[in-house]
Design an enzyme around this catalytic site. Structure first.
Site, PDB file in Angstrom:
ATOM      1  N   CYS A 121       0.836  -1.187   0.000  1.00 20.36           N
ATOM      2  CA  CYS A 121       0.000   0.000   0.000  1.00 20.36           C
ATOM      3  C   CYS A 121       0.883   1.253   0.000  1.00 20.36           C
ATOM      4  CB  CYS A 121      -0.948   0.096   1.186  1.00 20.36           C
ATOM      5  SG  CYS A 121      -2.077  -1.289   1.304  1.00 20.36           S
TER       6      CYS A 121
ATOM      7  N   ARG B  60       3.776  -0.335  -4.775  1.00 21.39           N
ATOM      8  CA  ARG B  60       3.553  -0.868  -3.425  1.00 21.39           C
ATOM      9  C   ARG B  60       2.228  -1.626  -3.298  1.00 21.39           C
ATOM     10  NH1 ARG B  60       6.937   1.700   0.196  1.00 21.39           N
ATOM     11  NH2 ARG B  60       5.607   0.999   1.898  1.00 21.39           N
TER      12      ARG B  60
ATOM     13  N   TRP C 298      -2.828  -2.765  -1.597  1.00 22.16           N
ATOM     14  CA  TRP C 298      -2.558  -4.207  -1.735  1.00 22.16           C
ATOM     15  C   TRP C 298      -3.395  -4.858  -0.649  1.00 22.16           C
ATOM     16  CZ3 TRP C 298      -0.575  -8.412   1.003  1.00 22.16           C
ATOM     17  CH2 TRP C 298      -0.248  -9.529   0.226  1.00 22.16           C
TER      18      TRP C 298
ATOM     19  N   ASN D 225      -1.317   2.285   5.535  1.00 23.66           N
ATOM     20  CA  ASN D 225      -0.438   1.236   5.019  1.00 23.66           C
ATOM     21  C   ASN D 225       0.012   0.415   6.215  1.00 23.66           C
ATOM     22  OD1 ASN D 225       1.642  -0.286   3.843  1.00 23.66           O
ATOM     23  ND2 ASN D 225       3.122   1.380   4.101  1.00 23.66           N
ATOM     24  N   GLY D 226      -0.211  -0.915   6.155  1.00 28.66           N
ATOM     25  CA  GLY D 226       0.221  -1.768   7.266  1.00 28.66           C
ATOM     26  C   GLY D 226      -0.899  -2.683   7.706  1.00 28.66           C
TER      27      GLY D 226
ATOM     28  N   GLU E 237      16.541 -18.663  -8.531  1.00 30.04           N
ATOM     29  CA  GLU E 237      16.191 -17.279  -8.872  1.00 30.04           C
ATOM     30  C   GLU E 237      15.551 -17.221 -10.265  1.00 30.04           C
ATOM     31  OE1 GLU E 237      15.755 -14.691  -7.347  1.00 30.04           O
ATOM     32  OE2 GLU E 237      15.957 -13.047  -8.772  1.00 30.04           O
TER      33      GLU E 237
ATOM     34  N   LYS F 267      11.779 -15.865 -11.019  1.00 30.58           N
ATOM     35  CA  LYS F 267      11.478 -14.780 -11.967  1.00 30.58           C
ATOM     36  C   LYS F 267      10.419 -15.225 -12.956  1.00 30.58           C
ATOM     37  CE  LYS F 267      12.832 -12.158 -10.287  1.00 30.58           C
ATOM     38  NZ  LYS F 267      13.742 -11.946  -9.192  1.00 30.58           N
TER      39      LYS F 267
ATOM     40  N   GLU G  75       6.926 -15.638 -11.317  1.00 30.57           N
ATOM     41  CA  GLU G  75       6.408 -14.377 -10.796  1.00 30.57           C
ATOM     42  C   GLU G  75       5.778 -13.498 -11.878  1.00 30.57           C
ATOM     43  OE1 GLU G  75       9.634 -12.067  -9.194  1.00 30.57           O
ATOM     44  OE2 GLU G  75       8.314 -11.032  -7.799  1.00 30.57           O
TER      45      GLU G  75
ATOM     46  N   HIS H 149      16.008 -38.316  -8.054  1.00 26.27           N
ATOM     47  CA  HIS H 149      15.334 -38.700  -6.804  1.00 26.27           C
ATOM     48  C   HIS H 149      13.853 -38.318  -6.819  1.00 26.27           C
ATOM     49  CE1 HIS H 149      19.132 -39.904  -5.127  1.00 26.27           C
ATOM     50  NE2 HIS H 149      19.650 -38.747  -5.507  1.00 26.27           N
TER      51      HIS H 149
ATOM     52  N   LYS I  50       5.569  -4.773  -4.389  1.00 25.06           N
ATOM     53  CA  LYS I  50       7.023  -4.676  -4.297  1.00 25.06           C
ATOM     54  C   LYS I  50       7.537  -4.854  -2.875  1.00 25.06           C
ATOM     55  CE  LYS I  50      11.062  -3.819  -6.020  1.00 25.06           C
ATOM     56  NZ  LYS I  50      11.632  -4.957  -6.774  1.00 25.06           N
TER      57      LYS I  50
HETATM   58  O1  M6R Z   1      12.692  -6.040  -0.358  1.00 22.91           O
HETATM   59  P1  M6R Z   1      13.144  -7.445  -0.110  1.00 22.91           P
HETATM   60  O2  M6R Z   1      14.419  -7.776  -0.819  1.00 22.91           O
HETATM   61  O3  M6R Z   1      13.218  -7.795   1.335  1.00 22.91           O
HETATM   62  O4  M6R Z   1      12.010  -8.359  -0.745  1.00 22.91           O
HETATM   63  C1  M6R Z   1      12.014  -9.736  -0.572  1.00 22.91           C
HETATM   64  C2  M6R Z   1      11.081 -10.404  -1.549  1.00 22.91           C
HETATM   65  O5  M6R Z   1       9.759  -9.999  -1.317  1.00 22.91           O
HETATM   66  C3  M6R Z   1      11.439 -10.083  -2.999  1.00 22.91           C
HETATM   67  O6  M6R Z   1      12.767 -10.397  -3.274  1.00 22.91           O
HETATM   68  C4  M6R Z   1      10.532 -10.868  -3.966  1.00 22.91           C
HETATM   69  O7  M6R Z   1      10.792 -12.232  -3.853  1.00 22.91           O
HETATM   70  C5  M6R Z   1      10.742 -10.370  -5.388  1.00 22.91           C
HETATM   71  N1  M6R Z   1       9.512  -9.843  -5.908  1.00 22.91           N
HETATM   72  C6  M6R Z   1      11.225 -11.415  -6.329  1.00 22.91           C
HETATM   73  O8  M6R Z   1      11.443 -10.911  -7.598  1.00 22.91           O
END
Ligand code: M6R
Length: 615
Positions: free
Chosen positions: A2, A27, A73, A100-101, A488, A492, A495, A511, A610
């Site tokens: 948010c 956000r 969010w 926000n929170g 990773e 990506k 996501e 396995h 984010k």
């Molecule tokens: O701001 P941060 O690095 O703590 O965020 C952690 C994760 O939320 C963040 O890396 C998330 O996995 C990404 N969207 C991945 O691309």
């Protein structure tokens, strides 16, 4: 999650609110809304994005000299207009709140307020704040005092902005556990979740601290700290001049922030390494003035992080063990905080986070401290973040603002910082000769150029992306330090393209996951020319023999040649310690281009945001 913004000025603030919301949309983007004062509180809300809100505001000709706005969010209650902020309380003189929170004790407060006759119209925890302020206002008749009294009753994390219909000449803002800053402009005063939202009006920024409550009017502000006293004590907070450039937050010639951020990696890494690129040696002072003292006692590392930052930690574990001879555990922050781990005063706890706001990472670090871990180091991209503020030692990655939800340049700059830490510890533990240190510094100097070179595989990746876009699942394989890079790559892809992707250490294939392999399951492999290449090649044979289709990112000297069902994109020759950083680039490009093929919302993938400021 948010984003909130408030503005009170000598002119119509609606354009400022809308521009600010656009900047804050990373956000959260489930719904948006604003309220302005103009002969009463005028509210506009939508389940659409900020552009939709702008259209509604234009249609309704909404204007006002003071207002608060929000991009959501969803946590409590589905994304709907009813649940969109701002939330109101009262009929005669209404209170409006953006938040926000998460308010953890919202149910108890709701029950109490229902018994007092308050009617709830939404499923949100935020509406509780609006009614609580209205309830307290009956007793103290001053909004500032009512907010101070209300925040004392709230448990959880919040940044809020509050307005009162009867007194439109002020906005009250408060923070606890979620970022909030004040912008001091020539023609008005502003409040927002981050600096990027305020650059349109001012560069003079005040970072509110935990427990601060501020009153804003068009010509100034006052701040009290309600941390120890319900009605607060006046406090002075320094005004900082932000040096964030407009280019850093604008898209420029790129189609998406993710694309921009992938291509910024050579300069982001160069900026992060700036202090060492011209130096002859790497010094512990890079991590803070106390670093040498703390590092000299450190005999174990514990890394706590989430998502992509967790993957950076996993890579670092290999480096720390191999180069510095230092044992290391890497833990998912949301798991660590609910275990009963054994603390050790000679362990250095490292929190890695792009945003420095991730609730689980912050909580895990606090928990580690409570358990008895004395020393911690923050590796973070946001200078004024909670993570940076609470750490003993800190290293700022200098990636610049990362706006795309998929983390890219934050990851490679985290890796660069973790390699610096590895070299520092290795030197202090006499595990690295001067000659070897010089070789690593030389390789780091070359890293931005090597990253530029890695980006040149894009045209070949685009061709692969077309066939990936037709698939529903994918496997990613890596071994050793490249296994977290496979993780990773899979993160990506899932996501932003919504293709189900899983990473496996290639040795694990037989396995279980090998059963999944058929012509519909593309298998991506990372094949650096390292000591595990021979083993990896055997794993690739296992896939090939079962009719699987392999997509291999190989070092130029890996000697893997293309054949039927075996596609190869060649990178440069093996880059030694830097190899995981370079192998990340084609995986980011693959995810990006598959998402483009599928037409998903690259920068704002569904259901995500984010900065994950909630559990
Ligand atoms: O701001 P941060 O690095 O703590 O965020 C952690 C994760 O939320 C963040 O890396 C998330 O996995 C990404 N969207 C991945 O691309």
């Amino acid at each position: 999650m948010c984003g909130i913004i408030g503005a009170i000025a000598n002119a119509n603030v609606v354009p400022v609110l809308l521009e600010g919301l656009l900047r804050l949309e990373y956000r959260g983007y489930d719904s948006a809304g604003l309220v302005v004062t103009n002969h009463g509180l005028q509210r506009v809300r939508t389940t659409g994005r900020v552009t939709e809100l702008s259209k509604l505001v234009a249609q309704q000709k909404t204007e006002g000299f003071a207002g608060i706005a929000h991009t959501r969010w969803a946590t409590h209650g589905e994304p709907s207009e009813r649940n969109a902020h701002p939330h109101f309380s009262g009929e005669d003189s209404r209170i409006a709140v953006v938040h926000n929170g998460i308010i953890e004790n919202h149910e108890a407060i709701r029950l109490h307020l229902r018994n007092k006759g308050f009617e709830f119209l939404s499923d949100t925890d935020t509406e509780v704040i609006a009614h609580l302020v209205a309830f307290n206002l009956r007793q103290v008749t001053d909004l500032f005092k009512a907010v101070c009294m209300s925040v004392a009753e709230l448990q959880g994390a919040y940044a809020i902005a509050v307005m009162e219909e009867a007194h439109p000449e002020r906005i009250i803002a408060a923070r606890n556990g979620a970022p909030l800053l004040i912008g001091v402009g020539k023609n008005g005063t502003y409040v927002a979740s981050d600096t990027s939202a305020l650059l349109q009006t001012t560069r003079d920024i005040i970072y509110l601290e935990e427990g601060d409550v501020a009153e804003l009017n068009s010509h100034g502000y006052r701040i009290v700290s309600c941390l120890h006293n319900q009605l607060g004590e006046a406090v002075h907070r320094t005004i900082h001049e932000s040096n964030l450039s407009n280019e850093a937050i604008e898209l420029g010639p790129y189609a998406h922030y993710m694309q921009k951020e992938i291509f910024e990696q050579p300069s982001a890494v160069a900026n992060t390494l700036e202090m060492v690129l011209n130096a002859q040696s790497i010094s512990p002072n890079l991590f803070g003035s106390e670093a040498e003292k703390i590092f000299s006692k450190t005999n174990h590392i514990l890394i706590l992080a989430c998502g992509t930052s967790y993957h950076a930690g996993l890579v670092a574990r290999y480096w720390l063990e191999t180069v510095a001879g230092m044992s290391c555990n890497v833990e998912i922050a949301s798991e660590y905080r609910y275990r009963d781990p054994i603390a050790d005063e000679n362990t250095l706890v490292i929190g890695i986070s792009q945003s420095g706001e991730t609730a689980d990472t912050l909580a895990a670090l606090s928990y580690a401290k409570k358990l008895g871990h004395q020393h911690n180091l923050a590796i973070c991209n946001v200078p004024e973040s909670a993570l940076i503020r609470q750490a003993n030692l800190r290293f700022l990655t200098r990636a610049g603002p990362e706006i795309g939800v998929a983390s890219t340049k934050a990851f490679t700059t985290q890796l660069a910082s973790l390699l610096l830490l590895t070299v520092t510890l290795a030197k202090m533990r006499h595990k690295l000769s001067l000659g070897d240190e010089q070789k690593i510094i030389a390789a780091l100097r070359h890293l931005p150029v090597a990253l530029q070179h890695a980006l040149q595989v894009e045209p070949q990746v685009k061709i692969w992306a077309k066939s990936f876009a037709q698939k529903r699942h994918a496997l990613f394989l890596g071994r050793g330090v490249h296994y977290p890079i496979a993780m990773e790559g899979a993160l990506k892809l899932k996501e932003i393209s919504y293709i189900h992707a899983e990473a496996y250490a290639a040795g694990e294939l037989k396995h279980g996951p090998l059963a999944l392999v058929d012509s519909e399951m593309p298998v991506v492999a990372i094949a650096p020319n390292d000591q595990l290449l021979g083993k990896l090649k055997s794993n690739l044979q296992e896939v090939h023999a079962r009719g699987g289709e392999l997509y291999v990112f190989a070092d130029a000297d890996s000697q893997i040649t293309q054949s039927e069902n075996l596609h190869v994109i060649r990178l440069a020759e093996h880059a030694g310690l830097l190899s995981p950083i370079l192998h990340t680039i084609p995986l980011q490009l693959l995810a990006y281009h598959v998402a483009l093929e599928k037409g998903t919302d690259v920068d704002k993938p569904r259901n995500l945001a984010k900065a994950v400021t909630v559990e």
